[in-house]
Design a protein around this motif. Sequence first.
Motif, PDB file in Angstrom:
ATOM      1  N   ARG A  20       0.845  -1.211   0.000  1.00  0.00           N
ATOM      2  CA  ARG A  20       0.000   0.000   0.000  1.00  0.00           C
ATOM      3  C   ARG A  20       0.871   1.249   0.000  1.00  0.00           C
ATOM      4  O   ARG A  20       0.659   2.174  -0.782  1.00  0.00           O
ATOM      5  N   GLU A  21       1.873   1.271   0.864  1.00  0.00           N
ATOM      6  CA  GLU A  21       2.726   2.464   0.957  1.00  0.00           C
ATOM      7  C   GLU A  21       3.445   2.718  -0.374  1.00  0.00           C
ATOM      8  O   GLU A  21       3.423   3.824  -0.919  1.00  0.00           O
ATOM      9  N   ILE A  22       4.069   1.670  -0.921  1.00  0.00           N
ATOM     10  CA  ILE A  22       4.880   1.849  -2.136  1.00  0.00           C
ATOM     11  C   ILE A  22       3.981   2.155  -3.343  1.00  0.00           C
ATOM     12  O   ILE A  22       4.276   3.060  -4.124  1.00  0.00           O
ATOM     13  N   TRP A  23       2.898   1.417  -3.491  1.00  0.00           N
ATOM     14  CA  TRP A  23       2.036   1.598  -4.669  1.00  0.00           C
ATOM     15  C   TRP A  23       1.387   2.979  -4.680  1.00  0.00           C
ATOM     16  O   TRP A  23       1.275   3.601  -5.740  1.00  0.00           O
ATOM     17  N   GLU A  37      -6.195   1.955  -6.032  1.00  0.00           N
ATOM     18  CA  GLU A  37      -7.038   1.354  -4.981  1.00  0.00           C
ATOM     19  C   GLU A  37      -7.612   0.020  -5.465  1.00  0.00           C
ATOM     20  O   GLU A  37      -7.617  -0.969  -4.743  1.00  0.00           O
ATOM     21  N   TYR A  38      -8.112   0.031  -6.695  1.00  0.00           N
ATOM     22  CA  TYR A  38      -8.720  -1.177  -7.260  1.00  0.00           C
ATOM     23  C   TYR A  38      -7.702  -2.320  -7.326  1.00  0.00           C
ATOM     24  O   TYR A  38      -7.968  -3.456  -6.932  1.00  0.00           O
ATOM     25  N   MET A  39      -6.502  -2.005  -7.789  1.00  0.00           N
ATOM     26  CA  MET A  39      -5.473  -3.048  -7.955  1.00  0.00           C
ATOM     27  C   MET A  39      -4.927  -3.510  -6.607  1.00  0.00           C
ATOM     28  O   MET A  39      -4.624  -4.691  -6.427  1.00  0.00           O
ATOM     29  N   VAL A 143      -2.238  -5.222 -23.590  1.00  0.00           N
ATOM     30  CA  VAL A 143      -3.260  -4.479 -22.854  1.00  0.00           C
ATOM     31  C   VAL A 143      -4.206  -5.513 -22.252  1.00  0.00           C
ATOM     32  O   VAL A 143      -4.798  -6.308 -22.975  1.00  0.00           O
ATOM     33  N   THR A 144      -4.312  -5.524 -20.896  1.00  0.00           N
ATOM     34  CA  THR A 144      -5.097  -6.547 -20.217  1.00  0.00           C
ATOM     35  C   THR A 144      -6.242  -5.899 -19.446  1.00  0.00           C
ATOM     36  O   THR A 144      -6.012  -5.014 -18.615  1.00  0.00           O
ATOM     37  N   ASP A 145      -7.452  -6.371 -19.719  1.00  0.00           N
ATOM     38  CA  ASP A 145      -8.630  -5.888 -18.991  1.00  0.00           C
ATOM     39  C   ASP A 145      -8.626  -6.516 -17.599  1.00  0.00           C
ATOM     40  O   ASP A 145      -8.625  -7.741 -17.466  1.00  0.00           O
ATOM     41  N   ILE A 146      -8.616  -5.676 -16.552  1.00  0.00           N
ATOM     42  CA  ILE A 146      -8.600  -6.238 -15.192  1.00  0.00           C
ATOM     43  C   ILE A 146      -9.930  -5.981 -14.467  1.00  0.00           C
ATOM     44  O   ILE A 146     -10.014  -6.090 -13.250  1.00  0.00           O
ATOM     45  N   GLY A 147     -10.968  -5.631 -15.230  1.00  0.00           N
ATOM     46  CA  GLY A 147     -12.285  -5.377 -14.629  1.00  0.00           C
ATOM     47  C   GLY A 147     -12.353  -3.976 -14.031  1.00  0.00           C
ATOM     48  O   GLY A 147     -11.371  -3.230 -14.029  1.00  0.00           O
TER      49      GLY A 147
END
Length: 165
Positions: A20-23, A37-39, A143-147
């Motif tokens: 969380r901190e790094i991302w 947040e989603y990822m 390109v990847t759909d991750i919802g």
Amino acid sequence: MKWERVTGREQIAAVAALAREIWMRHYVPIIGAAQVEYMLEKFQSAEAIARQIAEEGCEYYLVPDAGYLALVPDRAENRMLLSKIYVREEMRGTGLGRAMVEFAEKRCAELGCGRLWLTVNRNNAGSIAFYERMGFRKARMAVTDIGGGFVMDDWWMEKAVPAAG
Ligand SMILES: CC(C)(COP(=O)(O)OP(=O)(O)OC[C@H]1O[C@@H](n2cnc3c(N)ncnc32)[C@H](O)[C@@H]1OP(=O)(O)O)[C@@H](O)C(=O)NCCC(=O)NCCS
């Protein structure tokens, strides 16, 4: 520096907190806060990490308070995914990222996988430069759909790893 193979709840919680901190610091300028947040929820919550370890053959390694690494060996495909490599901002440029890639290569060779591969956001320029410095080469765009209305716009990169011995 102490390296730990992540197996227990406290270690998993420590990885999720570091993620969380790094991302938040690193990815908000690249992909925006909503996608981060989603990822984080989808891929780096404690529950997601526990599932990856228990069900997806993923190996997490933690360097407490400094960074973490995740690897997914796939012997059938003769390759290992360097799934996560993250160093805290304060610790960058000190050789830890290099040590993590070298560790991944050793583990890849040990398990008899012939190459390491990874995905990296196409706008993550510093990390692409780091991977190139470490001998990875761009293999293709994906390109990847991750919802959730989000996509990952990546380079796939790879590096051959000679067998151990
Ligand atoms: C990418 C990352 C893991 C590199 O870790 P690091 O500890 O800073 O890297 P190191 O200090 O071990 O550097 C290793 C080599 O790469 C080079 N390098 C590191 N960052 C670089 C950059 N932004 N541009 C160019 N070269 C770079 C270093 O100069 C060094 O070269 P040398 O060993 O030949 O002197 C770290 O910067 C990070 O966590 N970044 C943010 C998160 C991220 O994007 N992770 C990858 C997700 S796909």
